[in-house]
Write an enzyme that holds these catalytic residues in place. Structure first.
Site, PDB file in Angstrom:
ATOM      1  CE  LYS A 201      -4.056  -2.161   1.202  1.00 25.62           C
ATOM      2  NZ  LYS A 201      -3.761  -3.447   1.671  1.00 25.62           N
TER       3      LYS A 201
HETATM    4  C1  LIG Z   1      -5.163  -4.589   0.667  1.00 28.46           C
HETATM    5  C2  LIG Z   1      -3.662  -5.764   1.280  1.00 28.46           C
HETATM    6  C3  LIG Z   1      -4.283  -6.605   0.104  1.00 28.46           C
HETATM    7  C4  LIG Z   1      -5.218  -6.945  -0.686  1.00 28.46           C
HETATM    8  O1  LIG Z   1      -5.093  -5.558  -1.892  1.00 28.46           O
HETATM    9  P1  LIG Z   1      -6.773  -5.241  -2.443  1.00 28.46           P
HETATM   10  O2  LIG Z   1      -5.888  -3.928  -3.704  1.00 28.46           O
HETATM   11  O3  LIG Z   1      -8.175  -4.852  -1.723  1.00 28.46           O
HETATM   12  O4  LIG Z   1      -7.276  -6.320  -3.010  1.00 28.46           O
HETATM   13  C5  LIG Z   1      -3.360  -7.929   0.179  1.00 28.46           C
HETATM   14  N1  LIG Z   1      -2.116  -7.829   0.575  1.00 28.46           N
HETATM   15  C6  LIG Z   1      -2.378  -7.610   2.221  1.00 28.46           C
HETATM   16  C7  LIG Z   1      -0.600  -7.195   2.562  1.00 28.46           C
HETATM   17  C8  LIG Z   1      -2.374  -5.840   1.625  1.00 28.46           C
HETATM   18  O5  LIG Z   1      -2.314  -4.822   2.232  1.00 28.46           O
END
Ligand SMILES: *Cc1c(COP(=O)(O)O)cnc(C)c1O
Length: 491
Positions: free
Chosen positions: A129
């Site tokens: 993120k």
């Molecule tokens: C947010 C997140 C996901 C999922 O990503 P999306 O964009 O919501 O599909 C997967 N793995 C981790 C570690 C995350 O923080």
């Protein structure tokens, strides 16, 4: 570049279009839909060739400028240069070059079939993120300065989103972050990451309740439009368009780093929850990147896997949502999925609106084409290259162990879901890139279970649980929440 809502009535689509900067600070479109470009910018083979040589920051600039046409190019270049540096993405492991920002690691290679890991989690909070949120922080600061405005970001987190937002916004001019989290429900590591921030513009609020209680408070405050306007409340949730665009960049980067010519095909497996990450892959593909398959990997919360197997989209109730060891994928409905469905039904805003209203009233829709279903567009899913698979706690534990034994690296639980599903979808002669969405240190409990030893912590994180923490504890009381925001914004 004009943007349209996924729920725009056919007659309204042209007149209601907006520019990148207009939708940057907003969330949903006024009609309740999500924003998408009116059409996707196309990338030529010559461009792809030229992009092979670029640094990550320069590649990000080239891609973003196709979408953010209302930001002067020199400004955009300065923003990407400031965001994608080896100082920000410094948590590269042994054998990875931090300057590559999202370095690739070949795990397995046999007769032209390759399994490759793309590290997206070397940023400040050790999850992918950061890739988008760091850019968002710089874009927000830039846009607010241009308008001489301020913004109070208000959100709820179960872990990764909140810390990524806080690390991206800390110390930024004109921005405050009010982040709710369920009191004592996050891992010790995640709690320490957020609560140890001492920046005066960061407000951590631990809510006595579960994540849904915190989320309900955000909804209640956001539904008070007068309060929202007066206190300049904004969000950074996963439907934010700028976040999706920032994620498009690493699909290009992964493709270019894994290939030597544009004739070569690459597939991606993406650990998925809200469909934000994989939606960016879909957009990269629509722009002309030669992606073969996009494979959505889910955990026990398999809403997306069910759709990609059957054409039935059935959201889960909170009580049906499992609390798993890959918690960032524990979702009951996938908030970005509407962007793909809009495409699947031929960019028909009226259809999309009807389908997602049915999600609200009846908990889902069915595009399988069977008698009584809502349509037969499921048959088009293969054309878009989508596949899926599911992984459970036992799979995660076994995969973490196997990857450590076979390739000598320790992966996190979400990435383990990805590897498990990727291995089921390998095809001869195609490179499969698995997106690494977090580093193992964030989810140490399961690493300990799988390997009998702790995950390695990157430098600087050794003792974060011992740092002083700054947070307040509140009951889930909307009036008290509003009073707290009012008191701390001075507005
Ligand atoms: C947010 C997140 C996901 C999922 O990503 P999306 O964009 O919501 O599909 C997967 N793995 C981790 C570690 C995350 O923080």
């Amino acid at each position: 570049m004009q943007y349209v809502s996924t729920r725009a009535a056919a007659s309204a689509a042209a007149s209601s279009s907006q520019q990148f900067s207009d939708i940057l600070l907003g969330g949903l479109a006024a009609d309740g839909g999500l924003f998408l470009p009116a059409e996707y910018p196309q990338v030529t083979g010559a461009e792809l060739d030229a992009w092979r040589q670029l640094s990550y920051a320069d590649l990000a600039f080239e891609i973003l400028k196709k979408f953010a046409t209302d930001i002067p190019e020199a400004d955009l270049r300065a923003l990407t240069a400031k965001t994608y540096t080896k100082e920000v993405y410094k948590n590269a492991r042994q054998g990875e070059k931090a300057s590559q920002i999202t370095p690739l690691r070949v795990l397995e290679e046999e007769n032209g079939t390759r399994l490759v890991l793309q590290a997206l989690s070397n940023g400040p909070t050790l999850a992918f993120k950061d890739m988008a949120m760091q850019l968002l922080g710089n874009l927000f600061e830039y846009a607010l300065a241009r308008q001489n405005a301020e913004l109070n970001i208000f959100g709820a987190t179960s872990g990764d989103t909140g810390s990524a937002a806080e690390y991206a916004m800390r110390g930024k001019q004109g921005i405050r972050v009010f982040m709710l989290s369920p009191h004592k429900k996050m891992s010790a590591f995640q709690t320490a990451q957020m609560f140890s921030l001492q920046d005066p513009n960061i407000y951590n609020i631990a809510i006595e309740g579960v994540f849904d209680d915190a989320q309900d408070m955000v909804k209640a405050v956001s539904n008070d439009l007068e309060f929202k306007a007066k206190y300049k409340i904004g969000t950074v949730n996963s439907i934010n368009w700028a976040r999706v665009v920032a994620q498009v960049v690493y699909y290009f980067r992964g493709y270019l780093a894994a290939t030597t010519s544009n004739d070569q095909k690459v597939s991606f497996t993406v650990p998925s929850g809200n469909f934000g990450n994989i939606c960016a892959g879909h957009i990269a593909r629509m722009m002309g990147l030669p992606i073969d398959k996009l494979v959505a990997a889910t955990n026990e919360n398999d809403v997306l896997d069910e759709f990609f197997r059957t054409g039935v989209y059935r959201v889960r109730k909170s009580a049906e949502t499992y609390h798993t060891s890959s918690p960032s994928m524990d979702i009951s409905k996938a908030s970005n999925f509407e962007r793909f469905v809009y495409e699947l039904v031929g960019r028909d805003g009226d259809r999309t609106r009807a389908l997602f209203q049915k999600v609200e009233t009846q908990g889902g829709f069915d595009l399988s084409g069977k008698p009584g279903s809502d349509g037969d567009e499921f048959k088009l899913v293969a054309q878009y290259g989508f596949k899926s698979g599911k992984s459970t706690h036992d799979d995660r534990v076994n995969t973490i162990r196997d990857v450590a034994d076979d390739y000598g690296i320790v992966i996190d639980t979400h990435t383990a879901d990805g590897i498990k599903v990727a291995k089921e979808n390998l095809e001869p002669g195609v490179t499969m890139i698995v997106l690494e969405t977090a580093l193992a240190a964030k989810f140490n409990e399961t690493i300990l279970e799988a390997l009998g030893e702790d995950a390695e912590r990157p430098e600087g994180f050794e003792n974060i649980e011992d740092l002083p923490q700054k947070f307040v504890v509140m009951k889930p009381d909307v009036a008290a929440m509003k009073a707290y925001i009012a008191a701390n914004t001075g507005l």
